[in-house]
Scaffold this active site. Structure first.
Site, short mmCIF file in Angstrom:
data_model
loop_
_atom_site.label_atom_id
_atom_site.label_comp_id
_atom_site.label_asym_id
_atom_site.label_seq_id
_atom_site.Cartn_x
_atom_site.Cartn_y
_atom_site.Cartn_z
N LYS A 100 31.00 49.70 38.29
CA LYS A 100 30.92 49.04 39.59
C LYS A 100 30.97 50.05 40.74
O LYS A 100 30.35 49.84 41.78
CB LYS A 100 32.07 48.03 39.76
CG LYS A 100 32.22 47.04 38.61
CD LYS A 100 31.03 46.10 38.48
CE LYS A 100 31.12 45.20 37.25
NZ LYS A 100 30.27 45.59 36.13
N GLU A 184 38.03 46.56 47.82
CA GLU A 184 37.03 45.89 48.67
C GLU A 184 37.75 45.01 49.67
O GLU A 184 38.84 44.51 49.39
CB GLU A 184 36.12 44.99 47.82
CG GLU A 184 35.08 45.71 47.02
CD GLU A 184 34.14 44.74 46.31
OE1 GLU A 184 34.28 43.52 46.47
OE2 GLU A 184 33.27 45.24 45.59
N HIS A 219 35.76 31.94 36.45
CA HIS A 219 34.66 32.90 36.28
C HIS A 219 33.65 32.47 35.21
O HIS A 219 32.86 33.28 34.74
CB HIS A 219 35.21 34.30 35.99
CG HIS A 219 36.19 34.74 37.05
ND1 HIS A 219 35.80 34.94 38.36
CD2 HIS A 219 37.51 34.95 37.01
CE1 HIS A 219 36.87 35.28 39.07
NE2 HIS A 219 37.92 35.28 38.29
N ARG A 276 20.82 42.21 32.06
CA ARG A 276 20.31 41.38 30.96
C ARG A 276 19.68 40.13 31.54
O ARG A 276 19.81 39.86 32.73
CB ARG A 276 21.48 40.96 30.06
CG ARG A 276 22.48 40.10 30.82
CD ARG A 276 23.54 39.47 29.95
NE ARG A 276 24.26 38.45 30.66
CZ ARG A 276 25.18 38.65 31.59
NH1 ARG A 276 25.51 39.88 31.94
NH2 ARG A 276 25.76 37.64 32.20
C1 MV4 Z 1 35.14 39.11 45.33
C2 MV4 Z 1 35.54 37.91 45.96
C3 MV4 Z 1 35.89 37.97 47.29
N1 MV4 Z 1 35.84 39.14 47.96
N2 MV4 Z 1 35.11 40.25 46.04
C4 MV4 Z 1 35.02 37.48 40.86
C5 MV4 Z 1 34.36 38.05 39.64
C6 MV4 Z 1 33.85 39.37 40.06
N3 MV4 Z 1 32.64 39.71 39.37
C7 MV4 Z 1 33.70 39.28 41.53
N4 MV4 Z 1 34.52 38.21 41.97
C8 MV4 Z 1 34.84 38.05 43.28
N5 MV4 Z 1 34.79 39.16 44.05
C9 MV4 Z 1 35.45 40.26 47.32
N6 MV4 Z 1 35.42 41.41 47.99
C10 MV4 Z 1 35.55 36.74 45.19
C11 MV4 Z 1 35.21 36.81 43.85
C12 MV4 Z 1 35.26 35.58 43.12
C13 MV4 Z 1 34.09 35.04 42.54
C14 MV4 Z 1 32.87 35.68 42.64
C15 MV4 Z 1 31.74 35.14 42.07
C16 MV4 Z 1 31.82 33.94 41.39
C17 MV4 Z 1 33.02 33.30 41.28
C18 MV4 Z 1 34.18 33.83 41.85
C19 MV4 Z 1 35.38 33.17 41.75
C20 MV4 Z 1 36.50 33.71 42.30
C21 MV4 Z 1 36.45 34.92 42.98
#
Ligand code: MV4
Length: 484
Positions: A100, A184, A219, A276
């Site tokens: 990442k 972040e 998720h 993918r």
């Molecule tokens: C975040 C966010 C808010 N702010 N980053 C969750 C899984 C990971 N791949 C990234 N995620 C998140 N990153 C920042 N800076 C909120 C999430 C997040 C989320 C993102 C995508 C789909 C579902 C989610 C559920 C909770 C939190």
């Protein structure tokens, strides 16, 4: 994948674990080989065995699917070494985008907007404190090797940062074998929107519109749709062109997805790239009219993409429900077991990518996804109404499923108004989704039908011209009488 191969005149070889001896993909393929026992570590994650089978069967290429080894750079390299085409990106691109922090550096190089924060691993708590103060609270700690929320911690105040740093780092170390974490700025109530890409080996790269994936729980995506109700032409072009720049700068080839967070002001931020084809790709296929697996195969054969960006046209709206063998009324506990009866929906605008059949035992060894039900319509409203109709036609006997939950979501006022973000479903569930559900006839009728059957004995055969009651109650009663 097998269907696309069939249509292209390509022979297919399936691999299976002991739990999947009679799985649908085994029945569909031209040939099938046993990998090993049910645990994935002894079967689907054994790249060496898969390549041995490829050699034995004389396979030219391997499609890695969605999970398991699909984003494993070592496996992609092992395929190349064995002279077998890996249907996916080069290992080098998978490595850059799999980290990442490296992906964030690539995003910067490609001029892609990303969430403010660090682009290298944090050396320790001191650096975390410094970076957090710079970008401002609340912040989020994330594992560089992560994904799916593991090793992730939201931090609201400076005094919580040290403990969260240690927790995130050790969780990352345990889960991924790397404790590298970065920071972040936290985006509040974001939407999760992703861009589908397809790149060829000749520098061609297309964006195929976006998917809205905000309806998820822990998720795990639950409903996906294309297009997103909040993405207009201009935003789509800006997100798409940024995604293409990132892919080209990483030497990307084949299908890929760039994930974004989109905030309430329609700012978009790069999150990560999935190297993918994804589970939810059918909604993109429905609105573009393209077969993404067919495109993957052609790209892997070295062909150029057959269309230009201006020729990619989006039409209508598609919604996908992920049907699982799980019990939404009991903490979404998996509900494996024998499928005694399966009546599948069809009709206008319905596509079902189903992996099961009546008589199949859903194994407890894997993620219990049964099917992806997709509804297409000229507008979002038509697609949702079609999905509701298709869910009513759907009847799965013997196991619990999450079909009832979809009814609740698709009738929810906020969902229908597309007022959704990544917290939407957890809020709906916390409010008690049973309470908001319209009276569910099948629950009451189950008892009534049982009493009726006992009191009257078997129902007489229906004669010609005999009227069948057309109320929802009667319908539910007839269904209950048929349930095995
Ligand atoms: C975040 C966010 C808010 N702010 N980053 C969750 C899984 C990971 N791949 C990234 N995620 C998140 N990153 C920042 N800076 C909120 C999430 C997040 C989320 C993102 C995508 C789909 C579902 C989610 C559920 C909770 C939190």
């Amino acid at each position: 994948m097998i269907r696309a191969c069939r249509e292209m005149g390509l022979a297919t070889v399936a691999v299976y674990s002991d739990a999947d001896r009679a799985a649908l993909h085994v029945l569909y393929a031209d040939e099938a080989y046993r990998l090993g026992p049910a645990p994935a570590s002894e079967s689907y994650l054994r790249g060496d065995l898969i390549l041995e089978i490829a050699r034995q069967a004389g396979a030219d290429a391997v499609h890695p699917g969605y999970g398991f080894l699909s984003e494993n750079a070592e496996f992609a390299e092992a395929c190349a070494a064995a002279g077998v085409t890996f249907i996916g990106p080069p290992a080098s691109a998978m490595r850059v985008l799999g980290s990442k922090t490296r992906a964030r550096q690539a995003a910067d190089a490609a001029g892609m907007p990303r969430v403010p924060g660090s682009v290298t691993g944090l050396a320790g708590v001191d650096e975390a404190v410094r970076v957090a103060a710079e970008i401002g609270y609340p912040v989020m700690l994330k594992a560089a090797a992560g994904g799916g929320g593991k090793g992730m911690r939201a931090v609201a105040r400076p005094e919580e940062l040290a403990a969260a740093f240690v927790a995130a780092s050790s969780e990352a170390e345990r889960s991924f074998g790397s404790g590298e974490v970065y920071l972040e700025k936290l985006i509040e109530r974001p939407r999760h929107i992703e861009i589908q890409l397809m790149a060829d080996e000749h520098g061609g790269c297309l964006y195929l519109g976006e998917r809205e994936c905000s309806v998820q729980r822990r998720h795990q995506k639950v409903i996906e749709e294309a297009p997103s109700a909040v993405v207009g032409e201009d935003l789509r072009r800006r997100m798409g062109e940024a995604a293409v720049r990132l892919a080209l700068s990483a030497g990307y080839v084949n299908a890929g997805t760039v994930e974004f967070l989109v905030d309430a002001e329609e700012n978009f931020y790069f999150l990560e790239m999935n190297t993918r084809l994804q589970v939810e790709h059918p909604v993109t296929e429905m609105v573009t009219g393209l077969d993404l697996v067919r495109m993957q195969l052609l790209v892997a054969m070295g062909e150029r993409l057959a269309l230009r960006q201006e020729e990619v046209r989006l039409r209508g709206h598609a919604v996908e429900c992920r049907i699982y063998a799980e019990d939404p009324e009991n903490s979404f506990f998996p509900s494996p077991g024998l499928i005694t009866r399966l009546v599948q929906p069809g009709g206008p605008g319905i596509r079902e990518d189903c992996g099961v059949y009546a008589g199949w035992v859903v194994p407890m060894d894997y993620d219990p996804m049964l099917s992806k039900l997709v509804a297409f319509g000229e507008t979002r409203e038509v697609a949702i109404d079609r999905m509701l109709r298709a869910l009513e036609e759907y009847s799965i006997g013997g196991i619990k499923t999450n079909i009832g939950l979809f009814r609740r979501i698709l009738m929810d006022e906020d969902f229908r108004a597309a007022k959704i973000d990544t917290g939407y479903l957890e809020r709906l569930l916390a409010a008690g989704w049973m309470e908001g559900r319209e009276a569910a006839p099948e629950d009451v009728v189950a008892v009534a039908a049982a009493l009726f059957a006992t009191a009257k004995g078997p129902a007489p055969a229906e004669g010609a011209g005999e009227r069948i009651e057309e109320s929802r109650w009667a319908l539910a009663g007839r269904r209950e009488g048929l349930r095995l």
